[in-house]
Design a protein around this motif. Structure first.
Motif, PDB file in Angstrom:
ATOM      1  N   UNK A 168       7.473 -11.212  32.772  1.00 59.89           N
ATOM      2  CA  UNK A 168       8.847 -11.213  32.247  1.00 59.89           C
ATOM      3  C   UNK A 168       9.715 -12.178  33.052  1.00 59.89           C
ATOM      4  N   UNK A 169       9.484 -12.206  34.358  1.00 63.94           N
ATOM      5  CA  UNK A 169      10.220 -13.133  35.224  1.00 63.94           C
ATOM      6  C   UNK A 169       9.928 -14.579  34.840  1.00 63.94           C
ATOM      7  N   UNK A 170       8.647 -14.880  34.589  1.00 65.41           N
ATOM      8  CA  UNK A 170       8.262 -16.239  34.184  1.00 65.41           C
ATOM      9  C   UNK A 170       8.911 -16.619  32.857  1.00 65.41           C
ATOM     10  N   UNK A 171       9.158 -15.596  32.017  1.00 64.27           N
ATOM     11  CA  UNK A 171       9.779 -15.845  30.704  1.00 64.27           C
ATOM     12  C   UNK A 171      11.307 -15.913  30.800  1.00 64.27           C
ATOM     13  N   UNK A 172      11.837 -15.809  32.022  1.00 66.16           N
ATOM     14  CA  UNK A 172      13.273 -15.990  32.218  1.00 66.16           C
ATOM     15  C   UNK A 172      14.100 -14.716  32.243  1.00 66.16           C
ATOM     16  N   UNK A 173      13.427 -13.562  32.198  1.00 64.93           N
ATOM     17  CA  UNK A 173      14.156 -12.296  32.249  1.00 64.93           C
ATOM     18  C   UNK A 173      14.373 -11.854  33.703  1.00 64.93           C
ATOM     19  N   UNK A 174      15.358 -10.989  33.870  1.00 68.50           N
ATOM     20  CA  UNK A 174      15.538 -10.346  35.174  1.00 68.50           C
ATOM     21  C   UNK A 174      14.874  -8.967  35.074  1.00 68.50           C
ATOM     22  N   UNK A 175      13.667  -8.850  35.597  1.00 69.98           N
ATOM     23  CA  UNK A 175      12.906  -7.610  35.449  1.00 69.98           C
ATOM     24  C   UNK A 175      12.857  -6.853  36.770  1.00 69.98           C
ATOM     25  N   UNK A 176      13.154  -5.575  36.710  1.00 72.33           N
ATOM     26  CA  UNK A 176      13.188  -4.727  37.903  1.00 72.33           C
ATOM     27  C   UNK A 176      12.197  -3.588  37.707  1.00 72.33           C
ATOM     28  N   UNK A 177      11.328  -3.373  38.696  1.00 72.52           N
ATOM     29  CA  UNK A 177      10.323  -2.301  38.606  1.00 72.52           C
ATOM     30  C   UNK A 177      10.780  -1.103  39.436  1.00 72.52           C
ATOM     31  N   UNK A 178      10.823   0.059  38.793  1.00 75.69           N
ATOM     32  CA  UNK A 178      11.236   1.277  39.497  1.00 75.69           C
ATOM     33  C   UNK A 178      10.223   2.378  39.219  1.00 75.69           C
ATOM     34  N   UNK A 179      10.071   3.300  40.195  1.00 77.30           N
ATOM     35  CA  UNK A 179       9.088   4.366  40.036  1.00 77.30           C
ATOM     36  C   UNK A 179       9.733   5.743  39.985  1.00 77.30           C
ATOM     37  N   UNK A 217      -0.210  -6.220  28.885  1.00 77.45           N
ATOM     38  CA  UNK A 217       0.868  -7.006  29.515  1.00 77.45           C
ATOM     39  C   UNK A 217       1.496  -7.940  28.478  1.00 77.45           C
ATOM     40  N   UNK A 218       0.655  -8.662  27.729  1.00 75.05           N
ATOM     41  CA  UNK A 218       1.157  -9.585  26.691  1.00 75.05           C
ATOM     42  C   UNK A 218       1.997  -8.851  25.662  1.00 75.05           C
ATOM     43  N   UNK A 219       1.488  -7.712  25.240  1.00 72.43           N
ATOM     44  CA  UNK A 219       2.179  -6.951  24.199  1.00 72.43           C
ATOM     45  C   UNK A 219       3.563  -6.499  24.683  1.00 72.43           C
ATOM     46  N   UNK A 220       3.652  -6.063  25.932  1.00 66.78           N
ATOM     47  CA  UNK A 220       4.950  -5.627  26.475  1.00 66.78           C
ATOM     48  C   UNK A 220       5.912  -6.812  26.600  1.00 66.78           C
ATOM     49  N   UNK A 221       5.395  -7.946  27.070  1.00 67.20           N
ATOM     50  CA  UNK A 221       6.263  -9.116  27.277  1.00 67.20           C
ATOM     51  C   UNK A 221       6.772  -9.639  25.934  1.00 67.20           C
ATOM     52  N   UNK A 222       5.916  -9.597  24.903  1.00 71.03           N
ATOM     53  CA  UNK A 222       6.300 -10.106  23.579  1.00 71.03           C
ATOM     54  C   UNK A 222       7.410  -9.270  22.935  1.00 71.03           C
TER      55      UNK A 222
END
Ligand SMILES: Cc1cc2nc3c(=O)[nH]c(=O)nc-3n(C[C@H](O)[C@H](O)[C@H](O)COP(=O)(O)O)c2cc1C
Length: 153
Positions: free
Chosen positions: A25-36, A146-151
């Protein structure tokens, strides 16, 4: 888009897929934050308390991730999702990881539970995916998940 990737991961599989999603997502230009989501106690139903409950405020997009447990959505992720406020206006995608290499052994059921809870909270559900941990399917299915989520974004 600011996207929150919010996962529960008992043994690290779902977390590792989420890390790949964040990177893409970062490579695609989004600001992605991972939280648990974390717990105290045992992960079985009725034996835990939610400890860290990431807030969805501030995210325009959301990805929820969880392991399949007992042919269902993990009780921890179900409890976390159920306590969330409205998801109106948020584009949302859901993913699960599981051991058995067939979606009908709990994967579809877990995804349907996640989608239903999100829809009940007025999210716009954009997609869903399963990653299988069985060695025969792992590499391909993780990449496809991963692809499916990013798309979706
Ligand atoms: C208590 C428990 C129940 C599980 N039940 C299932 C199941 O019903 N179907 C399946 O395919 N995998 C099942 N698994 C395997 C996990 O879903 C799989 O290893 C998953 O990738 C773990 O993700 P995590 O490391 O993020 O916790 C189960 C694992 C545990 C610990």
């Amino acid at each position: 888009m600011k996207i929150g990737i919010i996962v529960y991961s008992q043994t690290g599989h779902t977390l590792s897929v989420a890390e790949k999603i964040r990177e893409k997502l970062g490579e695609a230009g989004h600001e992605a934050v991972l939280e648990q989501v974390t717990i105290t106690g045992e992960p079985a139903e009725g034996k835990f308390q939610l400890a860290a409950t990431p807030t969805v405020d501030g995210y325009e997009g959301l990805i929820f991730g969880s392991p399949v447990q007992g042919f269902s959505l993990s009780a921890v992720m179900k409890t976390y999702l159920e306590q969330l406020p409205s998801l109106a206006g948020k584009k949302t995608a859901v993913m699960v990881t599981k051991q058995l290499p067939f979606a009908w052994t709990g994967g579809n059921r877990a995804l349907n539970t996640m989608k239903q809870i999100c829809k009940d909270k007025n999210a716009q559900v954009a997609g869903s995916a399963v990653a299988f941990w069985a060695a025969s399917k792992q590499e391909k299915s993780v990449a496809a998940c991963v692809d499916s989520m990013v798309r979706c974004f």
